[in-house]
Design a protein around this motif. Structure first.
Motif, PDB file in Angstrom:
ATOM      1  N   TYR A 121       0.779  -1.240   0.000  1.00  9.53           N
ATOM      2  CA  TYR A 121       0.000   0.000   0.000  1.00  9.53           C
ATOM      3  C   TYR A 121       0.812   1.293   0.000  1.00  9.53           C
ATOM      4  CZ  TYR A 121      -3.940  -3.098   0.850  1.00  9.53           C
ATOM      5  OH  TYR A 121      -4.879  -4.077   0.735  1.00  9.53           O
ATOM      6  N   GLU A 122       2.135   1.190  -0.150  1.00  8.58           N
ATOM      7  CA  GLU A 122       2.944   2.418  -0.215  1.00  8.58           C
ATOM      8  C   GLU A 122       3.573   2.579  -1.593  1.00  8.58           C
ATOM      9  OE1 GLU A 122       3.044   4.807   1.739  1.00  8.58           O
ATOM     10  OE2 GLU A 122       2.681   4.157   3.802  1.00  8.58           O
ATOM     11  N   LEU A 123       2.971   1.966  -2.585  1.00 10.58           N
ATOM     12  CA  LEU A 123       3.514   1.988  -3.945  1.00 10.58           C
ATOM     13  C   LEU A 123       3.699   3.407  -4.472  1.00 10.58           C
ATOM     14  CD1 LEU A 123       4.284   0.268  -6.450  1.00 10.58           C
ATOM     15  CD2 LEU A 123       1.889   0.441  -7.163  1.00 10.58           C
ATOM     16  N   ASP A 124       2.734   4.290  -4.219  1.00 10.55           N
ATOM     17  CA  ASP A 124       2.779   5.639  -4.779  1.00 10.55           C
ATOM     18  C   ASP A 124       3.883   6.513  -4.173  1.00 10.55           C
ATOM     19  OD1 ASP A 124       0.721   5.090  -6.498  1.00 10.55           O
ATOM     20  OD2 ASP A 124      -0.840   5.920  -5.208  1.00 10.55           O
ATOM     21  N   ALA A 125       4.463   6.072  -3.060  1.00 11.79           N
ATOM     22  CA  ALA A 125       5.544   6.849  -2.437  1.00 11.79           C
ATOM     23  C   ALA A 125       6.902   6.570  -3.078  1.00 11.79           C
ATOM     24  CB  ALA A 125       5.608   6.550  -0.938  1.00 11.79           C
ATOM     25  N   LEU A 126       6.972   5.558  -3.932  1.00 11.81           N
ATOM     26  CA  LEU A 126       8.238   5.214  -4.576  1.00 11.81           C
ATOM     27  C   LEU A 126       8.598   6.220  -5.660  1.00 11.81           C
ATOM     28  CD1 LEU A 126       7.701   1.370  -5.000  1.00 11.81           C
ATOM     29  CD2 LEU A 126       9.371   2.457  -3.484  1.00 11.81           C
ATOM     30  N   ALA A 127       9.878   6.387  -5.894  1.00 13.09           N
ATOM     31  CA  ALA A 127      10.355   7.207  -7.003  1.00 13.09           C
ATOM     32  C   ALA A 127       9.892   6.572  -8.317  1.00 13.09           C
ATOM     33  CB  ALA A 127      11.878   7.300  -6.968  1.00 13.09           C
ATOM     34  N   PRO A 128       9.707   7.369  -9.376  1.00 11.61           N
ATOM     35  CA  PRO A 128       9.152   6.839 -10.624  1.00 11.61           C
ATOM     36  C   PRO A 128       9.848   5.592 -11.150  1.00 11.61           C
ATOM     37  CG  PRO A 128       9.220   9.218 -10.726  1.00 11.61           C
ATOM     38  CD  PRO A 128       9.907   8.826  -9.445  1.00 11.61           C
ATOM     39  N   GLU A 129      11.187   5.574 -11.147  1.00  9.93           N
ATOM     40  CA  GLU A 129      11.896   4.415 -11.677  1.00  9.93           C
ATOM     41  C   GLU A 129      11.692   3.182 -10.806  1.00  9.93           C
ATOM     42  OE1 GLU A 129      14.950   6.719  -9.193  1.00  9.93           O
ATOM     43  OE2 GLU A 129      13.228   7.132 -10.486  1.00  9.93           O
ATOM     44  N   HIS A 130      11.594   3.385  -9.502  1.00 16.47           N
ATOM     45  CA  HIS A 130      11.359   2.267  -8.591  1.00 16.47           C
ATOM     46  C   HIS A 130       9.912   1.785  -8.680  1.00 16.47           C
ATOM     47  CE1 HIS A 130      14.977   3.607  -5.947  1.00 16.47           C
ATOM     48  NE2 HIS A 130      15.338   2.860  -6.957  1.00 16.47           N
ATOM     49  N   ARG A 131       9.003   2.714  -8.848  1.00 17.10           N
ATOM     50  CA  ARG A 131       7.594   2.337  -9.008  1.00 17.10           C
ATOM     51  C   ARG A 131       7.411   1.498 -10.261  1.00 17.10           C
ATOM     52  NH1 ARG A 131       2.557   3.425 -10.881  1.00 17.10           N
ATOM     53  NH2 ARG A 131       0.884   3.563  -9.325  1.00 17.10           N
ATOM     54  N   THR A 132       8.058   1.877 -11.357  1.00 12.95           N
ATOM     55  CA  THR A 132       7.979   1.108 -12.599  1.00 12.95           C
ATOM     56  C   THR A 132       8.480  -0.316 -12.392  1.00 12.95           C
ATOM     57  OG1 THR A 132       8.256   3.096 -13.954  1.00 12.95           O
ATOM     58  CG2 THR A 132       8.805   0.998 -14.985  1.00 12.95           C
ATOM     59  N   GLU A 133       9.564  -0.449 -11.658  1.00 11.88           N
ATOM     60  CA  GLU A 133      10.141  -1.768 -11.363  1.00 11.88           C
ATOM     61  C   GLU A 133       9.166  -2.635 -10.573  1.00 11.88           C
ATOM     62  OE1 GLU A 133      13.301  -3.124  -8.047  1.00 11.88           O
ATOM     63  OE2 GLU A 133      14.048  -1.616  -9.451  1.00 11.88           O
ATOM     64  N   ILE A 134       8.539  -2.053  -9.561  1.00  8.09           N
ATOM     65  CA  ILE A 134       7.622  -2.815  -8.718  1.00  8.09           C
ATOM     66  C   ILE A 134       6.326  -3.138  -9.463  1.00  8.09           C
ATOM     67  CG2 ILE A 134       6.283  -2.774  -6.575  1.00  8.09           C
ATOM     68  CD1 ILE A 134       9.371  -3.115  -6.272  1.00  8.09           C
ATOM     69  N   VAL A 135       5.846  -2.205 -10.259  1.00 11.06           N
ATOM     70  CA  VAL A 135       4.645  -2.471 -11.064  1.00 11.06           C
ATOM     71  C   VAL A 135       4.884  -3.659 -11.998  1.00 11.06           C
ATOM     72  CG1 VAL A 135       3.210  -1.562 -12.949  1.00 11.06           C
ATOM     73  CG2 VAL A 135       3.652  -0.171 -10.921  1.00 11.06           C
ATOM     74  N   ASP A 136       6.086  -3.763 -12.535  1.00 11.35           N
ATOM     75  CA  ASP A 136       6.419  -4.905 -13.400  1.00 11.35           C
ATOM     76  C   ASP A 136       6.333  -6.220 -12.635  1.00 11.35           C
ATOM     77  OD1 ASP A 136       7.512  -6.015 -15.948  1.00 11.35           O
ATOM     78  OD2 ASP A 136       9.188  -6.550 -14.642  1.00 11.35           O
ATOM     79  N   LEU A 137       6.809  -6.227 -11.399  1.00 10.91           N
ATOM     80  CA  LEU A 137       6.717  -7.433 -10.572  1.00 10.91           C
ATOM     81  C   LEU A 137       5.256  -7.778 -10.272  1.00 10.91           C
ATOM     82  CD1 LEU A 137       9.641  -6.848  -8.038  1.00 10.91           C
ATOM     83  CD2 LEU A 137       9.532  -8.588  -9.825  1.00 10.91           C
ATOM     84  N   ARG A 138       4.443  -6.760 -10.016  1.00 11.17           N
ATOM     85  CA  ARG A 138       3.018  -6.986  -9.758  1.00 11.17           C
ATOM     86  C   ARG A 138       2.328  -7.575 -10.984  1.00 11.17           C
ATOM     87  NH1 ARG A 138       1.506  -3.419  -5.028  1.00 11.17           N
ATOM     88  NH2 ARG A 138      -0.654  -3.355  -5.694  1.00 11.17           N
ATOM     89  N   ARG A 139       2.710  -7.107 -12.159  1.00 10.29           N
ATOM     90  CA  ARG A 139       2.133  -7.644 -13.390  1.00 10.29           C
ATOM     91  C   ARG A 139       2.519  -9.109 -13.592  1.00 10.29           C
ATOM     92  NH1 ARG A 139       3.452  -2.256 -16.943  1.00 10.29           N
ATOM     93  NH2 ARG A 139       1.518  -1.135 -16.467  1.00 10.29           N
ATOM     94  N   LYS A 140       3.734  -9.456 -13.217  1.00 13.37           N
ATOM     95  CA  LYS A 140       4.165 -10.852 -13.323  1.00 13.37           C
ATOM     96  C   LYS A 140       3.367 -11.733 -12.358  1.00 13.37           C
ATOM     97  CE  LYS A 140       8.854  -9.875 -14.938  1.00 13.37           C
ATOM     98  NZ  LYS A 140      10.302  -9.879 -14.592  1.00 13.37           N
ATOM     99  N   SER A 141       3.098 -11.212 -11.157  1.00 14.95           N
ATOM    100  CA  SER A 141       2.274 -11.960 -10.197  1.00 14.95           C
ATOM    101  C   SER A 141       0.873 -12.153 -10.748  1.00 14.95           C
ATOM    102  CB  SER A 141       2.214 -11.206  -8.862  1.00 14.95           C
ATOM    103  OG  SER A 141       3.461 -11.212  -8.205  1.00 14.95           O
TER     104      SER A 141
END
Length: 208
Positions: A121-141
Motif C-alpha cells: 500500500y505504499e507503492l505511490d511513495a516510490l520514485a518513478p523508476e522504482h515504481r515502474t520496477e515494482i509495477v512490473d513485478l506486480r504484473r508478473k504476479s
C-alpha cells in the motif's frame, strides 16, 4: 505483531538475506514506522531511533528514506511472485493449483501483515523508476494467477467469463487480508487461507 516478530515466523525470513545486521535492523524499523505512521509522516530520525542508531548511522546503509522503502518493496514483491509462480507451476489440476496459490498468498499476507501493508500500500511513495520496477513485478504476479485461470477455463474446469477482471479481484481479495488480520483473532492464517481458497474457486465457477 511487529515486523521484528514477523521475522521469526517459520522458515520464511523476509530480511534474512540482508547484510550487515545493521542494515537488516533498519529495514525492520522502517517497516514498523511506515506501518504505524505512514511513509510520508515517518522521518529518518524515527527509523534510526527505532533501530537504536543515530540518523547519521542510517545514511551509511541507505542514502534516503525512499531507498529503504524500495528495498522493502522489492523484497516483498519478489517473495509474492515466488509464492504465486511456485504454486501456479505445481502439480495437479488448475483448481488445485489455484487453491494452493491463494492459500499460500493469503497466509503470507496474514503472517506478515505488518510488512505486507507497507509492501502493498505504499507503492505511490516510490520514485518513478522504482515504481515502474515494482509495477512490473506486480504484473508478473498477476500473470501467474491469470495463467492458471485461463488453463482452467480451457480445460472446462472453470466458468469465468472475464479472466483478467477475475484475476484482479482475486489478488485484491488476498492482499486486503494484511489490512485486517489479527494474530489474536478467531482464525489462524491457515484457516483464512483455506477459506479464501474456497471462495476463489467459487468465484471462478470451479466444477465440483
Amino acid at each position: 505483531m511487529t515486523a521484528a516478530e514477523e521475522t521469526v515466523l517459520g522458515e520464511d525470513k523476509p530480511w534474512g538475506e540482508v547484510t550487515p545486521e545493521a542494515a537488516r535492523k533498519l529495514l525492520v524499523a522502517a517497516v514498523e514506522a511506515f506501518a504505524e505512521r505512514g511513509y510520508h509522516a515517518t522521518t529518518t530520525r524515527d527509523i534510526a531511533g527505532r533501530a537504536g542508531m543515530s540518523p547519521a548511522a542510517l545514511y551509511i546503509h541507505y542514502k534516503t528514506k525512499e531507498e529503504l522503502l524500495h528495498r522493502i518493496s522489492r523484497i516483498g514483491h519478489d517473495r509474492a511472485l515466488e509464492i504465486l509462480e511456485e504454486a501456479a507451476a505445481g502439480p495437479g489440476t488448475a483448481a488445485e493449483r489455484l487453491a494452493a496459490a491463494v492459500r499460500s498468498f493469503v497466509r503470507w499476507h496474514a503472517e506478515r501483515h505488518t510488512t505486507a501493508r507497507v509492501v502493498q500500500y505504499e507503492l505511490d511513495a516510490l520514485a518513478p523508476e522504482h515504481r515502474t520496477e515494482i509495477v512490473d513485478l506486480r504484473r508478473k504476479s498477476e500473470a501467474a494467477v491469470r495463467r492458471v485461470i485461463e488453463e482452467g477455463v480451457a480445460a472446462g474446469e472453470f466458468n469465468a467469463s472475464d479472466v483478467p477482471g477475475t484475476t484482479v479481484a482475486i489478488l485484491s481479495l488476498c492482499i486486503d487480508v494484511s489490512r485486517w488480520f489479527n494474530t489474536q483473532g478467531r482464525h489462524t492464517a491457515d484457516e483464512v487461507g483455506a477459506l479464501y481458497a474456497d471462495l476463489v474457486l467459487r468465484m471462478v465457477g470451479a466444477r465440483k
